[in-house]
Write a protein that holds these residues in place. Structure first.
Motif, PDB file in Angstrom:
ATOM      1  N   UNK A  64       9.847  16.692 -25.512  1.00  0.00           N
ATOM      2  CA  UNK A  64       8.874  17.760 -25.758  1.00  0.00           C
ATOM      3  C   UNK A  64       8.735  18.656 -24.531  1.00  0.00           C
ATOM      4  N   UNK A  65       8.723  18.054 -23.353  1.00  0.00           N
ATOM      5  CA  UNK A  65       8.597  18.832 -22.116  1.00  0.00           C
ATOM      6  C   UNK A  65       9.785  19.777 -21.937  1.00  0.00           C
ATOM      7  N   UNK A  66      10.987  19.303 -22.266  1.00  0.00           N
ATOM      8  CA  UNK A  66      12.173  20.154 -22.148  1.00  0.00           C
ATOM      9  C   UNK A  66      12.080  21.319 -23.124  1.00  0.00           C
ATOM     10  N   UNK A  67      11.713  21.032 -24.354  1.00  0.00           N
ATOM     11  CA  UNK A  67      11.617  22.073 -25.378  1.00  0.00           C
ATOM     12  C   UNK A  67      10.551  23.111 -25.007  1.00  0.00           C
ATOM     13  N   UNK A  68       9.395  22.632 -24.541  1.00  0.00           N
ATOM     14  CA  UNK A  68       8.324  23.549 -24.162  1.00  0.00           C
ATOM     15  C   UNK A  68       8.695  24.381 -22.929  1.00  0.00           C
ATOM     16  N   UNK A  69       9.359  23.736 -21.967  1.00  0.00           N
ATOM     17  CA  UNK A  69       9.760  24.466 -20.762  1.00  0.00           C
ATOM     18  C   UNK A  69      10.798  25.525 -21.103  1.00  0.00           C
ATOM     19  N   UNK A  70      11.700  25.219 -22.021  1.00  0.00           N
ATOM     20  CA  UNK A  70      12.702  26.204 -22.454  1.00  0.00           C
ATOM     21  C   UNK A  70      12.009  27.388 -23.121  1.00  0.00           C
ATOM     22  N   UNK A  71      11.043  27.092 -23.989  1.00  0.00           N
ATOM     23  CA  UNK A  71      10.323  28.168 -24.675  1.00  0.00           C
ATOM     24  C   UNK A  71       9.597  29.068 -23.669  1.00  0.00           C
ATOM     25  N   UNK A  72       8.962  28.465 -22.678  1.00  0.00           N
ATOM     26  CA  UNK A  72       8.242  29.251 -21.674  1.00  0.00           C
ATOM     27  C   UNK A  72       9.207  30.078 -20.826  1.00  0.00           C
ATOM     28  N   UNK A  73      10.333  29.453 -20.463  1.00  0.00           N
ATOM     29  CA  UNK A  73      11.307  30.150 -19.623  1.00  0.00           C
ATOM     30  C   UNK A  73      11.932  31.332 -20.356  1.00  0.00           C
ATOM     31  N   UNK A  74      12.188  31.181 -21.633  1.00  0.00           N
ATOM     32  CA  UNK A  74      12.814  32.283 -22.373  1.00  0.00           C
ATOM     33  C   UNK A  74      11.809  33.366 -22.751  1.00  0.00           C
ATOM     34  N   UNK A  75      10.523  33.044 -22.728  1.00  0.00           N
ATOM     35  CA  UNK A  75       9.523  34.060 -23.062  1.00  0.00           C
ATOM     36  C   UNK A  75       9.065  34.840 -21.831  1.00  0.00           C
ATOM     37  N   UNK A  76       9.384  34.360 -20.650  1.00  0.00           N
ATOM     38  CA  UNK A  76       9.010  35.036 -19.420  1.00  0.00           C
ATOM     39  C   UNK A  76      10.157  35.945 -19.005  1.00  0.00           C
ATOM     40  N   UNK A  88       8.338  38.479 -10.377  1.00  0.00           N
ATOM     41  CA  UNK A  88       9.471  37.642  -9.994  1.00  0.00           C
ATOM     42  C   UNK A  88       9.014  36.210  -9.741  1.00  0.00           C
ATOM     43  N   UNK A  89       7.857  36.044  -9.130  1.00  0.00           N
ATOM     44  CA  UNK A  89       7.317  34.711  -8.884  1.00  0.00           C
ATOM     45  C   UNK A  89       6.988  34.009 -10.204  1.00  0.00           C
ATOM     46  N   UNK A  90       6.417  34.721 -11.147  1.00  0.00           N
ATOM     47  CA  UNK A  90       6.112  34.154 -12.463  1.00  0.00           C
ATOM     48  C   UNK A  90       7.400  33.731 -13.172  1.00  0.00           C
ATOM     49  N   UNK A  91       8.424  34.558 -13.092  1.00  0.00           N
ATOM     50  CA  UNK A  91       9.716  34.234 -13.695  1.00  0.00           C
ATOM     51  C   UNK A  91      10.287  32.975 -13.055  1.00  0.00           C
ATOM     52  N   UNK A  92      10.258  32.919 -11.718  1.00  0.00           N
ATOM     53  CA  UNK A  92      10.784  31.760 -11.006  1.00  0.00           C
ATOM     54  C   UNK A  92      10.024  30.489 -11.368  1.00  0.00           C
ATOM     55  N   UNK A  93       8.718  30.564 -11.520  1.00  0.00           N
ATOM     56  CA  UNK A  93       7.932  29.387 -11.889  1.00  0.00           C
ATOM     57  C   UNK A  93       8.328  28.869 -13.258  1.00  0.00           C
ATOM     58  N   UNK A  94       8.548  29.765 -14.201  1.00  0.00           N
ATOM     59  CA  UNK A  94       8.971  29.339 -15.540  1.00  0.00           C
ATOM     60  C   UNK A  94      10.344  28.680 -15.480  1.00  0.00           C
ATOM     61  N   UNK A  95      11.252  29.253 -14.700  1.00  0.00           N
ATOM     62  CA  UNK A  95      12.590  28.674 -14.574  1.00  0.00           C
ATOM     63  C   UNK A  95      12.547  27.348 -13.825  1.00  0.00           C
ATOM     64  N   UNK A  96      11.670  27.251 -12.831  1.00  0.00           N
ATOM     65  CA  UNK A  96      11.504  26.006 -12.088  1.00  0.00           C
ATOM     66  C   UNK A  96      10.982  24.901 -13.010  1.00  0.00           C
ATOM     67  N   UNK A  97      10.064  25.252 -13.910  1.00  0.00           N
ATOM     68  CA  UNK A  97       9.550  24.280 -14.875  1.00  0.00           C
ATOM     69  C   UNK A  97      10.653  23.762 -15.780  1.00  0.00           C
ATOM     70  N   UNK A  98      11.545  24.644 -16.190  1.00  0.00           N
ATOM     71  CA  UNK A  98      12.669  24.233 -17.035  1.00  0.00           C
ATOM     72  C   UNK A  98      13.621  23.337 -16.245  1.00  0.00           C
ATOM     73  N   UNK A  99      13.912  23.693 -15.024  1.00  0.00           N
ATOM     74  CA  UNK A  99      14.781  22.863 -14.183  1.00  0.00           C
ATOM     75  C   UNK A  99      14.193  21.482 -13.958  1.00  0.00           C
ATOM     76  N   UNK A 100      12.896  21.432 -13.745  1.00  0.00           N
ATOM     77  CA  UNK A 100      12.207  20.159 -13.551  1.00  0.00           C
ATOM     78  C   UNK A 100      12.277  19.296 -14.807  1.00  0.00           C
ATOM     79  N   UNK A 105      14.849  14.765 -17.862  1.00  0.00           N
ATOM     80  CA  UNK A 105      15.696  14.355 -18.981  1.00  0.00           C
ATOM     81  C   UNK A 105      16.924  13.608 -18.470  1.00  0.00           C
ATOM     82  N   UNK A 106      17.529  14.096 -17.415  1.00  0.00           N
ATOM     83  CA  UNK A 106      18.723  13.442 -16.871  1.00  0.00           C
ATOM     84  C   UNK A 106      18.397  12.060 -16.302  1.00  0.00           C
ATOM     85  N   UNK A 107      17.217  11.898 -15.737  1.00  0.00           N
ATOM     86  CA  UNK A 107      16.806  10.587 -15.243  1.00  0.00           C
ATOM     87  C   UNK A 107      16.674   9.613 -16.410  1.00  0.00           C
TER      88      UNK A 107
END
Length: 187
Positions: A64-76, A88-100, A105-107
């Motif tokens: 769920x976290x991955x799906x939600x982070x993807x949705x937020x990252x693509x909407x920003x 730019x900072x807002x964009x980076x935060x959304x992308x950082x959330x997706x990376x996290x 997920x990989x762990x």
């Protein structure tokens, strides 16, 4: 004689103005490439999630976290015309959330040896790794375009023309807070 001087001044002004326009367009193009590789990553995630879902019965919260982070990252999104430090900072935060979320997920995936051996998963993982490298390359290219543009609009006499026509400085991509620290890997 006066007409000649006026023509030379106009040609010089227009040449410098056109240089600023060209450099601003280079910044916009570089930004579009950054967005392009982030979109590539976002497009790969549903395939990764479905592959993992098919092999692993794991914590729903991670998926769920991955799906939600993807949705937020693509909407920003940021318009290249309105690049600002805060957007730019807002964009980076959304992308950082997706990376996290992807890292978490990989762990979780580490617990499933059958999944780690699955060719589809390995291909997707390689695609994500390649995409992360592309993101780094495009971010660097963007920062180089911004540096060239910002330098030009601050140098004399281009700074006068930039001020007259509203050419403002563009923000750089900056490393995430804590990026200078070596990540701790545990097995």
């Amino acid at each position: 004689m006066v007409i000649g001087i006026v023509l030379i001044a106009i040609m010089s002004l227009s040449g410098r103005y056109n240089k600023l326009v060209t450099q601003e367009e280079t910044v916009k193009t570089a930004w579009s490439q950054v967005e392009n590789v982030y979109q590539r990553r976002a497009d790969l995630i549903p395939n990764l999630v479905n592959t993992v879902k098919g092999y692993a019965d794991f914590e729903k919260s991670t998926l769920t976290a991955v799906i939600e982070a993807r949705a937020k990252a693509t909407s920003t999104t940021i318009s290249p015309e309105n690049l600002s430090e805060s957007s730019l900072q807002q964009f980076q935060q959304a992308q950082e959330g997706l990376g996290s979320a992807l890292s978490r997920l990989m762990v979780v995936v580490e617990r499933y040896p059958d999944l780690k051996a699955n060719q589809n998963f390995l291909d997707l993982q390689a695609q994500l790794e390649g995409t992360e490298n592309r993101i780094a390359v495009e971010r660097r290219a963007f920062n180089e375009a911004v540096q060239s543009y910002n330098t030009t609009i601050r140098r004399f006499p281009d700074n006068i023309i930039a001020g007259l026509f509203g050419f403002d400085q563009k923000p750089y991509f900056k490393a995430d807070a804590g990026a200078e620290k070596v990540p701790e890997v545990q097995f």
